[in-house]
Scaffold this motif. Structure first.
Motif, PDB file in Angstrom:
ATOM      1  N   THR A  59       2.014   8.580  -8.254  1.00  0.00           N
ATOM      2  CA  THR A  59       1.667   9.444  -7.118  1.00  0.00           C
ATOM      3  C   THR A  59       0.158   9.572  -7.013  1.00  0.00           C
ATOM      4  N   LEU A  60      -0.381   9.113  -5.895  1.00  0.00           N
ATOM      5  CA  LEU A  60      -1.816   9.212  -5.641  1.00  0.00           C
ATOM      6  C   LEU A  60      -2.076  10.359  -4.678  1.00  0.00           C
ATOM      7  N   PRO A  61      -3.179  11.081  -4.855  1.00  0.00           N
ATOM      8  CA  PRO A  61      -3.506  12.155  -3.900  1.00  0.00           C
ATOM      9  C   PRO A  61      -3.649  11.596  -2.487  1.00  0.00           C
ATOM     10  N   HIS A  62      -3.241  12.376  -1.499  1.00  0.00           N
ATOM     11  CA  HIS A  62      -3.277  11.894  -0.114  1.00  0.00           C
ATOM     12  C   HIS A  62      -4.698  11.673   0.386  1.00  0.00           C
ATOM     13  N   ASN A  63      -5.677  12.269  -0.252  1.00  0.00           N
ATOM     14  CA  ASN A  63      -7.067  12.072   0.166  1.00  0.00           C
ATOM     15  C   ASN A  63      -7.809  11.120  -0.766  1.00  0.00           C
ATOM     16  N   ALA A  64      -7.091  10.367  -1.571  1.00  0.00           N
ATOM     17  CA  ALA A  64      -7.730   9.481  -2.547  1.00  0.00           C
ATOM     18  C   ALA A  64      -8.458   8.342  -1.844  1.00  0.00           C
ATOM     19  N   SER A  65      -9.648   8.022  -2.331  1.00  0.00           N
ATOM     20  CA  SER A  65     -10.438   6.942  -1.740  1.00  0.00           C
ATOM     21  C   SER A  65      -9.821   5.579  -2.011  1.00  0.00           C
ATOM     22  N   VAL A  66      -8.877   5.503  -2.941  1.00  0.00           N
ATOM     23  CA  VAL A  66      -8.293   4.209  -3.310  1.00  0.00           C
ATOM     24  C   VAL A  66      -7.060   3.859  -2.484  1.00  0.00           C
ATOM     25  N   LEU A  67      -6.548   4.780  -1.672  1.00  0.00           N
ATOM     26  CA  LEU A  67      -5.336   4.504  -0.908  1.00  0.00           C
ATOM     27  C   LEU A  67      -5.557   3.370   0.086  1.00  0.00           C
ATOM     28  N   LEU A  68      -4.584   2.470   0.187  1.00  0.00           N
ATOM     29  CA  LEU A  68      -4.693   1.373   1.141  1.00  0.00           C
ATOM     30  C   LEU A  68      -4.442   1.893   2.552  1.00  0.00           C
ATOM     31  N   PRO A  69      -5.162   1.371   3.536  1.00  0.00           N
ATOM     32  CA  PRO A  69      -4.992   1.825   4.921  1.00  0.00           C
ATOM     33  C   PRO A  69      -3.793   1.136   5.570  1.00  0.00           C
ATOM     34  N   PRO A  70      -3.407   1.565   6.780  1.00  0.00           N
ATOM     35  CA  PRO A  70      -2.378   0.823   7.514  1.00  0.00           C
ATOM     36  C   PRO A  70      -2.770  -0.649   7.616  1.00  0.00           C
ATOM     37  N   PRO A  71      -1.819  -1.593   7.572  1.00  0.00           N
ATOM     38  CA  PRO A  71      -0.378  -1.403   7.715  1.00  0.00           C
ATOM     39  C   PRO A  71       0.361  -0.981   6.457  1.00  0.00           C
ATOM     40  N   CYS A  72      -0.332  -0.697   5.366  1.00  0.00           N
ATOM     41  CA  CYS A  72       0.350  -0.179   4.178  1.00  0.00           C
ATOM     42  C   CYS A  72       0.701   1.278   4.440  1.00  0.00           C
ATOM     43  N   THR A  73       1.965   1.544   4.702  1.00  0.00           N
ATOM     44  CA  THR A  73       2.353   2.881   5.150  1.00  0.00           C
ATOM     45  C   THR A  73       2.760   3.792   4.001  1.00  0.00           C
ATOM     46  N   ARG A  74       2.953   3.244   2.824  1.00  0.00           N
ATOM     47  CA  ARG A  74       3.384   4.089   1.709  1.00  0.00           C
ATOM     48  C   ARG A  74       2.159   4.662   0.990  1.00  0.00           C
ATOM     49  N   PRO A  75       2.116   5.970   0.802  1.00  0.00           N
ATOM     50  CA  PRO A  75       0.933   6.587   0.181  1.00  0.00           C
ATOM     51  C   PRO A  75       0.948   6.508  -1.340  1.00  0.00           C
ATOM     52  N   THR A  76       1.524   5.466  -1.862  1.00  0.00           N
ATOM     53  CA  THR A  76       1.596   5.325  -3.320  1.00  0.00           C
ATOM     54  C   THR A  76       0.981   4.016  -3.790  1.00  0.00           C
ATOM     55  N   ILE A  77       0.303   3.297  -2.919  1.00  0.00           N
ATOM     56  CA  ILE A  77      -0.320   2.039  -3.293  1.00  0.00           C
ATOM     57  C   ILE A  77      -1.829   2.171  -3.114  1.00  0.00           C
ATOM     58  N   GLY A  78      -2.560   1.872  -4.154  1.00  0.00           N
ATOM     59  CA  GLY A  78      -4.003   1.980  -4.092  1.00  0.00           C
ATOM     60  C   GLY A  78      -4.681   0.743  -4.639  1.00  0.00           C
ATOM     61  N   ALA A  79      -5.977   0.625  -4.379  1.00  0.00           N
ATOM     62  CA  ALA A  79      -6.754  -0.503  -4.884  1.00  0.00           C
ATOM     63  C   ALA A  79      -8.165  -0.030  -5.193  1.00  0.00           C
ATOM     64  N   TYR A  80      -8.712  -0.551  -6.279  1.00  0.00           N
ATOM     65  CA  TYR A  80     -10.070  -0.177  -6.654  1.00  0.00           C
ATOM     66  C   TYR A  80     -10.685  -1.280  -7.493  1.00  0.00           C
ATOM     67  N   VAL A  81     -11.999  -1.237  -7.611  1.00  0.00           N
ATOM     68  CA  VAL A  81     -12.742  -2.103  -8.528  1.00  0.00           C
ATOM     69  C   VAL A  81     -13.219  -1.214  -9.668  1.00  0.00           C
ATOM     70  N   PRO A  82     -12.931  -1.568 -10.921  1.00  0.00           N
ATOM     71  CA  PRO A  82     -13.346  -0.713 -12.042  1.00  0.00           C
ATOM     72  C   PRO A  82     -14.855  -0.523 -12.074  1.00  0.00           C
ATOM     73  N   ASP A  83     -15.271   0.595 -12.684  1.00  0.00           N
ATOM     74  CA  ASP A  83     -16.707   0.842 -12.819  1.00  0.00           C
ATOM     75  C   ASP A  83     -17.277  -0.031 -13.934  1.00  0.00           C
ATOM     76  N   GLY A  84     -18.535   0.160 -14.247  1.00  0.00           N
ATOM     77  CA  GLY A  84     -19.205  -0.679 -15.234  1.00  0.00           C
ATOM     78  C   GLY A  84     -18.584  -0.628 -16.618  1.00  0.00           C
ATOM     79  N   GLU A  85     -17.825   0.432 -16.903  1.00  0.00           N
ATOM     80  CA  GLU A  85     -17.153   0.555 -18.188  1.00  0.00           C
ATOM     81  C   GLU A  85     -15.686   0.152 -18.109  1.00  0.00           C
ATOM     82  N   GLY A  86     -15.287  -0.400 -16.969  1.00  0.00           N
ATOM     83  CA  GLY A  86     -13.906  -0.844 -16.805  1.00  0.00           C
ATOM     84  C   GLY A  86     -12.924   0.273 -16.508  1.00  0.00           C
ATOM     85  N   LYS A  87     -13.422   1.431 -16.075  1.00  0.00           N
ATOM     86  CA  LYS A  87     -12.559   2.583 -15.850  1.00  0.00           C
ATOM     87  C   LYS A  87     -12.157   2.703 -14.383  1.00  0.00           C
ATOM     88  N   ALA A  88     -10.995   3.313 -14.164  1.00  0.00           N
ATOM     89  CA  ALA A  88     -10.504   3.585 -12.822  1.00  0.00           C
ATOM     90  C   ALA A  88     -11.149   4.849 -12.280  1.00  0.00           C
TER      91      ALA A  88
END
Length: 207
Positions: free
Chosen positions: A123-152
């Protein structure tokens, strides 16, 4: 176009690619013209042809976008035709791409690439910056690039399932945390850089 009886290793073309050792083009050049793992197929044989690695666990999975013979590297992209959690409009890889390449004689360039990580089954927060935009309609899929330490990012729960795909560091989509999620389709389509090991002099003579 080649014939079944063709024995020439002269360079072949597929779209804008010139294909020669260590690659070979199926149906045009004999397999011995390159490494078997680097055999390519050409979808459409005209100037708009697309080259794919012939030996992959799905047909037309890895598209070769460019080849740089001078520095033993090429750019490849995953042609994504699968989706998560039944959302057919949300085309993202369903496997770890780097792991899928582990049997090929290549290295995913650490200098040229970074990882785009997709998370799901959490479950990702509805205001999360990682949420995929439409056409991905499910609010449970996100994408990100890890930071310099490999963290989410902090809004990504630790109980998520995940897969990753290499993308090029040079992309303009890394200016802020939300851009990888917004631009994930373009990042995947632009591909990533692979390197093949230098070949011995006697192998180069095969050209």
């Amino acid at each position: 176009n080649g014939t079944r009886g063709n024995t020439s290793c002269a360079p072949a073309t597929c779209g804008n690619l010139s294909i020669t050792y260590p690659f070979s083009l199926s149906g045009v050049q004999p397999l011995y013209c390159g490494f078997p793992a680097f055999e390519l197929t050409c979808a459409n044989s005209n100037s708009t042809g697309r080259a794919y690695l012939a030996r992959s666990f799905r047909e037309r999975l890895y598209r070769v976008l460019d080849i740089f013979y001078g520095n033993n590297s090429f750019v490849m992209a995953v042609d994504v035709d699968s989706s998560y959690v039944g959302d057919e409009r949300c085309h993202i890889p369903d496997f770890n791409v780097s792991s899928g390449l582990s049997l090929l004689p290549v290295n995913v360039s650490a200098a040229a690439n970074t990882n785009l990580i997709f998370v799901y089954n959490c479950t990702l927060p509805h205001n999360a910056s990682v949420l995929l935009p439409p056409p991905c309609t499910r609010p449970t899929i996100g994408a990100y690039v890890p930071d310099g330490e490999g963290k989410a990012p902090p809004e990504v729960p630790r109980n998520c399932s995940s897969v990753s795909v290499p993308v090029r560091r040079s992309s303009s989509s890394f200016r802020n945390a939300s851009e990888p999620a917004r631009e994930y389709k373009r990042l995947i389509a632009e591909g990533f850089v692979l390197e093949w090991p230098p070949t011995a002099a006697e192998c180069d003579a095969c050209r």
